[in-house]
Motif scaffolding. Structure first.
Motif, PDB file in Angstrom:
ATOM      1  N   GLN A 109       0.294  -1.016   0.162  1.00 37.00           N
ATOM      2  CA  GLN A 109      -0.453  -0.356  -0.107  1.00 37.00           C
ATOM      3  C   GLN A 109       0.738   1.267  -0.041  1.00 37.00           C
ATOM      4  OE1 GLN A 109      -2.573  -0.301  -0.266  1.00 37.00           O
ATOM      5  NE2 GLN A 109      -3.803  -1.814  -0.079  1.00 37.00           N
ATOM      6  N   LEU A 110       1.964   1.461   1.149  1.00 37.27           N
ATOM      7  CA  LEU A 110       2.108   2.750   0.636  1.00 37.27           C
ATOM      8  C   LEU A 110       3.665   2.544   0.294  1.00 37.27           C
ATOM      9  CD1 LEU A 110       3.025   3.388   4.949  1.00 37.27           C
ATOM     10  CD2 LEU A 110       1.213   3.381   3.349  1.00 37.27           C
ATOM     11  N   VAL A 111       4.658   1.534  -0.258  1.00 36.36           N
ATOM     12  CA  VAL A 111       5.326   1.562  -1.035  1.00 36.36           C
ATOM     13  C   VAL A 111       4.831   1.472  -2.764  1.00 36.36           C
ATOM     14  CG1 VAL A 111       7.397   0.642  -2.495  1.00 36.36           C
ATOM     15  CG2 VAL A 111       6.871   0.733  -0.232  1.00 36.36           C
ATOM     16  N   TRP A 112       4.427   0.211  -2.912  1.00 38.73           N
ATOM     17  CA  TRP A 112       3.454   0.261  -4.774  1.00 38.73           C
ATOM     18  C   TRP A 112       1.722   1.242  -5.063  1.00 38.73           C
ATOM     19  CZ3 TRP A 112       5.303  -1.650  -8.455  1.00 38.73           C
ATOM     20  CH2 TRP A 112       6.363  -2.795  -8.597  1.00 38.73           C
ATOM     21  N   GLY A 113       0.942   1.353  -3.487  1.00 40.62           N
ATOM     22  CA  GLY A 113      -0.010   2.250  -3.551  1.00 40.62           C
ATOM     23  C   GLY A 113       0.277   3.453  -3.632  1.00 40.62           C
ATOM     24  N   MET A 114       1.310   4.409  -2.912  1.00 43.54           N
ATOM     25  CA  MET A 114       1.099   5.049  -3.222  1.00 43.54           C
ATOM     26  C   MET A 114       2.720   5.990  -3.920  1.00 43.54           C
ATOM     27  SD  MET A 114      -0.400   6.573  -0.107  1.00 43.54           S
ATOM     28  CE  MET A 114      -0.819   7.916   0.279  1.00 43.54           C
ATOM     29  N   TYR A 115       3.888   5.188  -3.157  1.00 43.34           N
ATOM     30  CA  TYR A 115       4.970   6.666  -3.694  1.00 43.34           C
ATOM     31  C   TYR A 115       5.497   5.805  -5.186  1.00 43.34           C
ATOM     32  CZ  TYR A 115       9.863   6.009  -5.526  1.00 43.34           C
ATOM     33  OH  TYR A 115      10.923   6.128  -5.800  1.00 43.34           O
ATOM     34  N   VAL A 116       4.417   4.126  -5.679  1.00 43.76           N
ATOM     35  CA  VAL A 116       4.892   3.969  -7.483  1.00 43.76           C
ATOM     36  C   VAL A 116       4.311   4.244  -8.208  1.00 43.76           C
ATOM     37  CG1 VAL A 116       4.870   2.398  -8.367  1.00 43.76           C
ATOM     38  CG2 VAL A 116       5.867   1.559  -6.852  1.00 43.76           C
ATOM     39  N   GLU A 117       3.098   4.969  -7.386  1.00 40.83           N
ATOM     40  CA  GLU A 117       1.982   5.604  -8.272  1.00 40.83           C
ATOM     41  C   GLU A 117       1.875   7.193  -8.034  1.00 40.83           C
ATOM     42  OE1 GLU A 117      -1.075   4.051  -9.896  1.00 40.83           O
ATOM     43  OE2 GLU A 117      -0.186   2.219  -9.495  1.00 40.83           O
ATOM     44  N   LEU A 118       2.605   7.974  -7.207  1.00 43.67           N
ATOM     45  CA  LEU A 118       2.408   9.275  -6.815  1.00 43.67           C
ATOM     46  C   LEU A 118       3.905   9.620  -7.570  1.00 43.67           C
ATOM     47  CD1 LEU A 118       0.409   9.667  -3.501  1.00 43.67           C
ATOM     48  CD2 LEU A 118      -0.612  10.680  -6.409  1.00 43.67           C
ATOM     49  N   VAL A 119       4.663   9.005  -6.957  1.00 44.32           N
ATOM     50  CA  VAL A 119       6.064   9.498  -7.469  1.00 44.32           C
ATOM     51  C   VAL A 119       6.741   8.818  -8.892  1.00 44.32           C
ATOM     52  CG1 VAL A 119       8.558  10.030  -6.390  1.00 44.32           C
ATOM     53  CG2 VAL A 119       6.687  10.020  -4.832  1.00 44.32           C
ATOM     54  N   SER A 120       6.828   7.507  -8.712  1.00 41.51           N
ATOM     55  CA  SER A 120       7.679   7.042  -9.666  1.00 41.51           C
ATOM     56  C   SER A 120       6.813   6.917 -10.962  1.00 41.51           C
ATOM     57  CB  SER A 120       7.318   4.961  -9.970  1.00 41.51           C
ATOM     58  OG  SER A 120       8.306   5.122  -8.587  1.00 41.51           O
ATOM     59  N   LYS A 121       5.282   6.446 -11.086  1.00 48.83           N
ATOM     60  CA  LYS A 121       4.708   6.825 -12.484  1.00 48.83           C
ATOM     61  C   LYS A 121       4.795   7.949 -13.011  1.00 48.83           C
ATOM     62  CE  LYS A 121       1.393   2.754 -12.618  1.00 48.83           C
ATOM     63  NZ  LYS A 121       0.621   2.351 -12.472  1.00 48.83           N
ATOM     64  N   VAL A 122       4.492   9.519 -11.943  1.00 47.88           N
ATOM     65  CA  VAL A 122       4.617  10.539 -12.462  1.00 47.88           C
ATOM     66  C   VAL A 122       6.359  11.239 -12.950  1.00 47.88           C
ATOM     67  CG1 VAL A 122       4.962  13.084 -11.823  1.00 47.88           C
ATOM     68  CG2 VAL A 122       3.285  11.366 -10.399  1.00 47.88           C
ATOM     69  N   ALA A 123       7.149  10.603 -13.003  1.00 46.36           N
ATOM     70  CA  ALA A 123       8.301  10.968 -13.241  1.00 46.36           C
ATOM     71  C   ALA A 123       8.641  10.156 -14.601  1.00 46.36           C
ATOM     72  CB  ALA A 123       9.603  10.575 -12.730  1.00 46.36           C
ATOM     73  N   ARG A 124       8.026   8.718 -14.719  1.00 43.99           N
ATOM     74  CA  ARG A 124       8.304   8.395 -15.931  1.00 43.99           C
ATOM     75  C   ARG A 124       6.565   8.720 -17.024  1.00 43.99           C
ATOM     76  NH1 ARG A 124       8.673   3.178 -12.425  1.00 43.99           N
ATOM     77  NH2 ARG A 124       6.855   2.353 -13.299  1.00 43.99           N
ATOM     78  N   ASP A 125       6.295   9.922 -16.335  1.00 46.26           N
ATOM     79  CA  ASP A 125       5.257  10.158 -17.490  1.00 46.26           C
ATOM     80  C   ASP A 125       4.095   9.419 -17.409  1.00 46.26           C
ATOM     81  OD1 ASP A 125       4.405  12.728 -18.012  1.00 46.26           O
ATOM     82  OD2 ASP A 125       5.782  12.736 -19.770  1.00 46.26           O
ATOM     83  N   GLU A 126       3.398   8.447 -16.997  1.00 43.83           N
ATOM     84  CA  GLU A 126       2.636   7.331 -16.670  1.00 43.83           C
ATOM     85  C   GLU A 126       1.280   8.104 -16.233  1.00 43.83           C
ATOM     86  OE1 GLU A 126       4.109   3.348 -15.811  1.00 43.83           O
ATOM     87  OE2 GLU A 126       6.069   3.819 -17.017  1.00 43.83           O
ATOM     88  N   PRO A 127       0.087   7.237 -16.713  1.00 42.29           N
ATOM     89  CA  PRO A 127      -0.296   7.535 -16.100  1.00 42.29           C
ATOM     90  C   PRO A 127      -1.117   6.613 -14.175  1.00 42.29           C
ATOM     91  CG  PRO A 127      -1.518   5.913 -17.769  1.00 42.29           C
ATOM     92  CD  PRO A 127       0.024   7.037 -17.145  1.00 42.29           C
ATOM     93  N   THR A 128      -1.462   7.621 -13.081  1.00 45.87           N
ATOM     94  CA  THR A 128      -1.544   6.999 -11.725  1.00 45.87           C
ATOM     95  C   THR A 128      -3.296   6.526 -11.931  1.00 45.87           C
ATOM     96  OG1 THR A 128      -0.155   9.411 -11.325  1.00 45.87           O
ATOM     97  CG2 THR A 128      -1.933   8.242  -9.528  1.00 45.87           C
ATOM     98  N   ASP A 129      -2.620   5.421 -11.150  1.00 39.36           N
ATOM     99  CA  ASP A 129      -4.321   4.371 -11.195  1.00 39.36           C
ATOM    100  C   ASP A 129      -4.805   5.589  -9.835  1.00 39.36           C
ATOM    101  OD1 ASP A 129      -6.305   2.920 -10.253  1.00 39.36           O
ATOM    102  OD2 ASP A 129      -4.560   1.248 -10.358  1.00 39.36           O
ATOM    103  N   GLU A 130      -5.532   6.539  -9.765  1.00 38.60           N
ATOM    104  CA  GLU A 130      -6.242   7.121  -8.963  1.00 38.60           C
ATOM    105  C   GLU A 130      -7.635   6.358  -7.792  1.00 38.60           C
ATOM    106  OE1 GLU A 130      -5.554   9.932  -8.246  1.00 38.60           O
ATOM    107  OE2 GLU A 130      -4.614  10.974  -9.953  1.00 38.60           O
ATOM    108  N   ALA A 131      -7.814   5.273  -8.270  1.00 37.74           N
ATOM    109  CA  ALA A 131      -8.692   4.596  -7.368  1.00 37.74           C
ATOM    110  C   ALA A 131      -7.356   3.133  -6.293  1.00 37.74           C
ATOM    111  CB  ALA A 131      -9.256   3.521  -8.174  1.00 37.74           C
ATOM    112  N   ARG A 132      -6.832   3.037  -6.916  1.00 33.37           N
ATOM    113  CA  ARG A 132      -5.412   2.348  -5.946  1.00 33.37           C
ATOM    114  C   ARG A 132      -4.620   3.470  -4.802  1.00 33.37           C
ATOM    115  NH1 ARG A 132      -0.252  -1.454  -7.249  1.00 33.37           N
ATOM    116  NH2 ARG A 132      -0.253  -2.584  -5.134  1.00 33.37           N
ATOM    117  N   VAL A 133      -4.823   4.366  -5.792  1.00 31.78           N
ATOM    118  CA  VAL A 133      -4.100   5.301  -4.811  1.00 31.78           C
ATOM    119  C   VAL A 133      -5.017   5.774  -3.436  1.00 31.78           C
ATOM    120  CG1 VAL A 133      -3.691   8.444  -4.660  1.00 31.78           C
ATOM    121  CG2 VAL A 133      -2.886   6.727  -6.004  1.00 31.78           C
ATOM    122  N   ALA A 134      -6.724   5.599  -3.633  1.00 38.31           N
ATOM    123  CA  ALA A 134      -7.232   6.026  -2.725  1.00 38.31           C
ATOM    124  C   ALA A 134      -7.419   5.317  -1.753  1.00 38.31           C
ATOM    125  CB  ALA A 134      -8.587   6.707  -3.453  1.00 38.31           C
TER     126      ALA A 134
END
Ligand SMILES: N[C@@H](CCC(=O)N[C@@H](CS)C(=O)NCC(=O)O)C(=O)O
Length: 212
Positions: A109-134
């Motif tokens: 949740q905190l690494v994949w659901g938040m860091y990967v979604e909100l930091v890694s994916k943003v840096a790679r210009d990939e869309p964030t899975d908002e449902a997963r973040v929520a």
């Protein structure tokens, strides 16, 4: 005795947990780089060490091992150096409980659901899975409260000395704290924030930190 070998990448949470354990025990080891996400044809050879294609894997005196829980307990028990597991039954159970929480909830949740979604994916210009973040964001305060409660007024999570529970949590929180809201959530829990400051200053953490 041969130097133990650890196979994996420096960006991996689980490789870092093993590196922290080796460093805290004072063990000289060899880190053999395996970038699991771009292995290509080399993956068949690596799968002989870790059939699920995950990092880390480990070898010591021709004894091969994978799964971080097994590797870190082996490191603690096979080598001299400060104990990384409590001897008391209740403290040991608490340590194992926290490791299980880290594996089962905090890493996904905190690494994949938040860091990967909100930091890694943003840096790679990939869309964030908002449902997963929520979903992860709703759970984050629960996880942090649980850790803060285990900690209470003590310096370490499971015992009066640093244990594998602390070494599991620190690399996971290091990624979580790169999420914009991460440090604000931590500062609402002063004892956890103090623990984090204690952890991040340790030599094992400093030497295994990724360059910014
Ligand atoms: N249960 C494994 C988990 C290891 C793990 O998830 N490693 C991640 C890197 S931190 C990985 O290899 N991911 C590659 C993938 O899932 O394809 C352990 O405890 O060692």
């Amino acid at each position: 005795m041969n130097k133990p070998q650890l196979f994996g990448a420096d960006y991996s949470v689980y490789v870092r947990i093993c590196r922290l354990s080796l460093h805290e025990k004072g063990i000289d080891y060899e880190l053999i780089p395996i970038d699991i996400f771009s292995l290509g044809d080399a993956s068949a050879t690596y799968l002989e060490r870790q059939p699920f294609g995950k990092i880390p894997s480990f070898e010591h005196d021709s004894f091969r091992l994978y799964e971080t829980g097994a590797i870190t307990r082996y490191i603690d028990e096979a080598f001299d150096g400060p104990a990384l597991q409590p001897t008391g039954t209740k403290e040991r159970a608490r340590m194992n409980q926290i490791i299980s929480i880290a594996d089962g909830y905090i890493y996904p949740q905190l690494v994949w659901g938040m860091y990967v979604e909100l930091v890694s994916k943003v840096a790679r210009d990939e869309p964030t899975d908002e449902a997963r973040v929520a979903a992860a964001r709703a759970k984050a305060p629960v996880y942090l409260d649980v850790l803060a409660n285990f900690l209470g007024k003590t310096p370490w999570l499971a015992s009066d000395h640093i244990t594998l529970a602390d070494l599991y949590l620190a690399p996971m929180l290091d990624y979580f704290l790169q999420v914009p809201e991460g440090s604000g959530m931590l500062s609402k829990r002063p004892n956890l924030e103090e623990w984090w400051n204690r952890m991040r200053r340790r030599e094992s953490m400093r030497l295994s930190r990724l360059p910014a």
